[in-house]
Write an enzyme that holds these catalytic residues in place. Structure first.
Site, PDB file in Angstrom:
ATOM      1  N   TRP A 180       5.281  -3.659  -0.755  1.00 14.18           N
ATOM      2  CA  TRP A 180       4.446  -3.379  -1.917  1.00 14.18           C
ATOM      3  C   TRP A 180       4.151  -1.876  -1.915  1.00 14.18           C
ATOM      4  CZ3 TRP A 180      -0.636  -1.365  -1.715  1.00 14.18           C
ATOM      5  CH2 TRP A 180      -1.151  -1.070  -2.998  1.00 14.18           C
ATOM      6  N   GLU A 221       6.590  -7.364  -3.797  1.00 14.60           N
ATOM      7  CA  GLU A 221       5.358  -7.735  -4.507  1.00 14.60           C
ATOM      8  C   GLU A 221       5.156  -6.857  -5.737  1.00 14.60           C
ATOM      9  OE1 GLU A 221       1.889  -7.340  -2.005  1.00 14.60           O
ATOM     10  OE2 GLU A 221       0.525  -8.170  -3.517  1.00 14.60           O
ATOM     11  N   LYS A 223       2.809  -5.609  -9.218  1.00 14.53           N
ATOM     12  CA  LYS A 223       1.408  -5.340  -9.536  1.00 14.53           C
ATOM     13  C   LYS A 223       1.307  -4.861 -10.978  1.00 14.53           C
ATOM     14  CE  LYS A 223      -2.764  -3.555  -7.461  1.00 14.53           C
ATOM     15  NZ  LYS A 223      -3.412  -2.917  -6.339  1.00 14.53           N
ATOM     16  N   ASP A 254       1.174 -11.985  -6.245  1.00  9.48           N
ATOM     17  CA  ASP A 254      -0.218 -11.941  -5.791  1.00  9.48           C
ATOM     18  C   ASP A 254      -1.038 -12.325  -7.012  1.00  9.48           C
ATOM     19  OD1 ASP A 254      -2.885 -10.766  -5.572  1.00  9.48           O
ATOM     20  OD2 ASP A 254      -2.181  -9.699  -3.794  1.00  9.48           O
ATOM     21  N   HIS A 257      -2.690  -9.867  -9.403  1.00 10.15           N
ATOM     22  CA  HIS A 257      -1.873  -8.792  -9.978  1.00 10.15           C
ATOM     23  C   HIS A 257      -1.351  -9.064 -11.388  1.00 10.15           C
ATOM     24  CE1 HIS A 257      -0.923  -6.849  -5.808  1.00 10.15           C
ATOM     25  NE2 HIS A 257      -2.216  -7.036  -6.027  1.00 10.15           N
ATOM     26  N   HIS A 281       0.736 -14.197  -2.466  1.00 16.82           N
ATOM     27  CA  HIS A 281      -0.488 -13.679  -1.873  1.00 16.82           C
ATOM     28  C   HIS A 281      -1.614 -14.401  -2.591  1.00 16.82           C
ATOM     29  CE1 HIS A 281       0.599  -9.529   0.036  1.00 16.82           C
ATOM     30  NE2 HIS A 281       1.055 -10.557   0.719  1.00 16.82           N
ATOM     31  N   ASP A 289      -8.190  -7.095 -10.174  1.00 14.66           N
ATOM     32  CA  ASP A 289      -7.627  -7.350  -8.850  1.00 14.66           C
ATOM     33  C   ASP A 289      -8.624  -6.950  -7.765  1.00 14.66           C
ATOM     34  OD1 ASP A 289      -5.835  -7.768  -6.741  1.00 14.66           O
ATOM     35  OD2 ASP A 289      -5.089  -5.725  -6.853  1.00 14.66           O
ATOM     36  N   ASP A 291      -9.742  -8.629  -5.150  1.00 14.21           N
ATOM     37  CA  ASP A 291      -9.505  -9.129  -3.793  1.00 14.21           C
ATOM     38  C   ASP A 291     -10.725  -9.808  -3.178  1.00 14.21           C
ATOM     39  OD1 ASP A 291      -6.646  -8.341  -3.165  1.00 14.21           O
ATOM     40  OD2 ASP A 291      -7.452  -6.423  -3.850  1.00 14.21           O
ATOM     41  N   ASP A 321      -4.493 -12.758   0.984  1.00 11.07           N
ATOM     42  CA  ASP A 321      -4.639 -11.303   0.830  1.00 11.07           C
ATOM     43  C   ASP A 321      -5.921 -10.992   0.062  1.00 11.07           C
ATOM     44  OD1 ASP A 321      -4.364  -8.582   0.563  1.00 11.07           O
ATOM     45  OD2 ASP A 321      -2.872  -8.686  -1.040  1.00 11.07           O
TER      46      ASP A 321
HETATM   47  C1  RNT Z   1      -2.292  -4.500  -3.122  1.00 13.00           C
HETATM   48  C2  RNT Z   1      -1.439  -5.622  -2.675  1.00 13.00           C
HETATM   49  C3  RNT Z   1      -1.075  -5.612  -1.223  1.00 13.00           C
HETATM   50  C4  RNT Z   1      -2.225  -5.210  -0.340  1.00 13.00           C
HETATM   51  C5  RNT Z   1      -1.944  -5.325   1.134  1.00 13.00           C
HETATM   52  C6  RNT Z   1      -2.977  -4.642   1.965  1.00 13.00           C
HETATM   53  O1  RNT Z   1      -2.759  -4.649  -4.383  1.00 13.00           O
HETATM   54  O2  RNT Z   1      -2.015  -6.832  -3.010  1.00 13.00           O
HETATM   55  O3  RNT Z   1      -0.542  -6.820  -0.857  1.00 13.00           O
HETATM   56  O4  RNT Z   1      -3.367  -5.964  -0.623  1.00 13.00           O
HETATM   57  O5  RNT Z   1      -0.686  -4.885   1.395  1.00 13.00           O
HETATM   58 ZN    ZN Z   2      -1.112  -8.628  -2.233  1.00 13.72          ZN
END
Ligand code: RNT
Ligand code: ZN
Length: 412
Positions: A180, A221, A223, A254, A257, A281, A289, A291, A321
């Site tokens: 990523w 990955e 985004k 993810d 994202h 993820h 996003d 997290d 994640d």
């Molecule tokens: C970032 C991505 C990625 C990170 C990690 C730390 O937006 O989701 O996966 O969260 O690599």
């Molecule tokens: Zn991620």
């Protein structure tokens, strides 16, 4: 036990075998991200977190050394049922002597982690770290127009492939290596294509090094945007899917994202139709996003249902994640990872064959009624039975508080 016996009967009336579900649930590996323990800081560069991601909060007790992080992971793992893998980032290298820069990382810089994994009989996954480093120039790494910068990061990717092979060889479990990059622009670019073409070139260069595809699964990955990178992200969904298809690697979604009305649960089947393997993820975006810790919420359940319904448990690589520094970090791990497994169990207890039949018969009236009916079946009794068989309890907060008092509060 008594409650479980009763639940077993209730589910059986729907044609669902709870024993089979319990047997299955523990064997599904979940790759647990190491970075919840230290707010994505890592040990290699001393740089602040960059790359358009951010950990907010200052809950006391953050792990400051590899030893503390390992201790915390052990505590978290002891409260999380089922098979786990540990997901590392390159920034978590542990240097015994001379430190090495990201383009010079070698397997020995991860020997302590391999040791950790082997002693616990778990697999390791890996991530090159394309952020929190002075060679990230103008928010760009693999897409940089500066050849020095681009080449540095290509070499980093190659080093990480070698380390991933080492992880697989040493632990005996395949290693997922996830790429990523944060690369993008805050404001409207004049050229959206060139960075993407450079990204292709860089990925091709990284993947041109031969590696054993049966032992290392390279995932990519996508985004939609990052903080300070709101207008353009080179590795968009379309870019990532297209590249993964073309290069024969694994696409990773993810669920933080995408635009807030997009659902990853709805995308899983499309990807399964075209890919042998896909990766996730699992996180929780709140408006963006952000997290947040994964909850036992509708979308987590819906994603896990898609995996189970489509008989894809061995085709979907599931990883967590998220990074929350506003609550106890061990608790954040336990809560989030437990919830992914809880959602998997919930999915395994769905009478999905019957529901598919109703769909094919266009009986959407019965499908809706059944779908609502099963939501209130005694799922909790089956979950608690599973936990009990793992030697665990549904409530874990006392253990967390105890660890906080005995260990975390001493870290000042
Ligand atoms: C970032 C991505 C990625 C990170 C990690 C730390 O937006 O989701 O996966 O969260 O690599
Ligand atoms: Zn991620």
């Amino acid at each position: 036990m008594e409650r479980y016996k009763s639940a077993e009967k209730i589910y059986a009336a729907y044609g669902v075998n709870t024993e089979k579900a319990i047997e299955k649930i523990g064997s599904i590996p979940i790759s647990v991200h190491c970075w919840q323990g230290d707010d994505v800081t890592g040990f290699d560069s001393g740089e602040a977190l960059s790359g358009g991601i951010q950990t907010t909060g200052n809950y006391p007790g953050k792990a400051r050394t590899p030893e503390e992080l390992m201790e915390d992971i052990d505590k978290a793992f002891s409260l999380i049922p089922g098979i786990k893998k540990l997901n590392l980032h390159a920034s978590y290298a542990v240097f015994d002597g001379e430190p090495a820069d990201r383009d010079a990382l070698r397997p020995e810089h991860f020997a302590k982690w391999v040791d950790f994994a082997k002693k616990r009989g778990i697999g390791l996954d890996f991530n090159p770290t394309f952020f929190s480093h002075p060679m990230v120039k103008d928010n760009l790494t693999l897409t940089s127009p500066d050849e020095n910068v681009r080449k540095f990061w290509v070499e980093h990717g190659r080093r990480c492939l070698e380390i991933s092979e080492y992880f697989a060889a040493e632990t005996g479990f395949p290693c997922q290596m996830n790429i990523w990059i944060p690369d993008g622009y805050k404001d409207l670019p004049a050229d959206r294509l060139s960075p993407r073409l450079r990204y292709i070139k860089s990925l091709d260069e990284i993947l041109s090094v031969p590696y054993d595809k049966s032992k290392v699964y390279v995932t990519l990955e996508s985004k939609v945007f990052g903080i300070g990178l709101e207008s353009y992200t080179a590795g968009s969904a379309e870019f990532t899917l297209s590249y993964a298809m073309k290069a024969g690697i694994v696409p990773l979604m993810d669920n933080g994202h995408y635009h807030p009305t997009e659902l990853v649960s709805d995308k899983i089947s499309s990807l399964l139709a075209f890919n042998d393997k896909i990766a996730l993820h699992v996180t929780r975006g709140v408006r963006w996003d952000s997290d947040h810790v994964t909850l036992f919420d509708d979308e987590t359940r819906e994603m896990m249902k898609e995996i189970v319904r489509n008989d894809a448990l061995d085709r979907v690589l599931i990883a967590t994640d998220y990074f929350d520094a506003s609550v106890n970090r061990i608790s954040a791990w336990v809560t989030g990872v437990r919830n992914v497994r809880k959602a998997l169990l919930f999915a395994l207890l769905e009478p999905s064959e019957q529901m598919k039949k109703l769909q094919d018969a266009s009986d959407f009236t019965a499908l809706m009624a059944l779908g609502e009916e099963i939501k209130t079946l005694p799922f909790g009794d089956v979950w608690e039975e599973y936990l009990e068989r793992c030697g665990l309890k549904n409530s874990y907060i006392d253990e967390i508080k105890d660890y906080e008092e005995k260990v975390l509060s001493k870290r000042r």
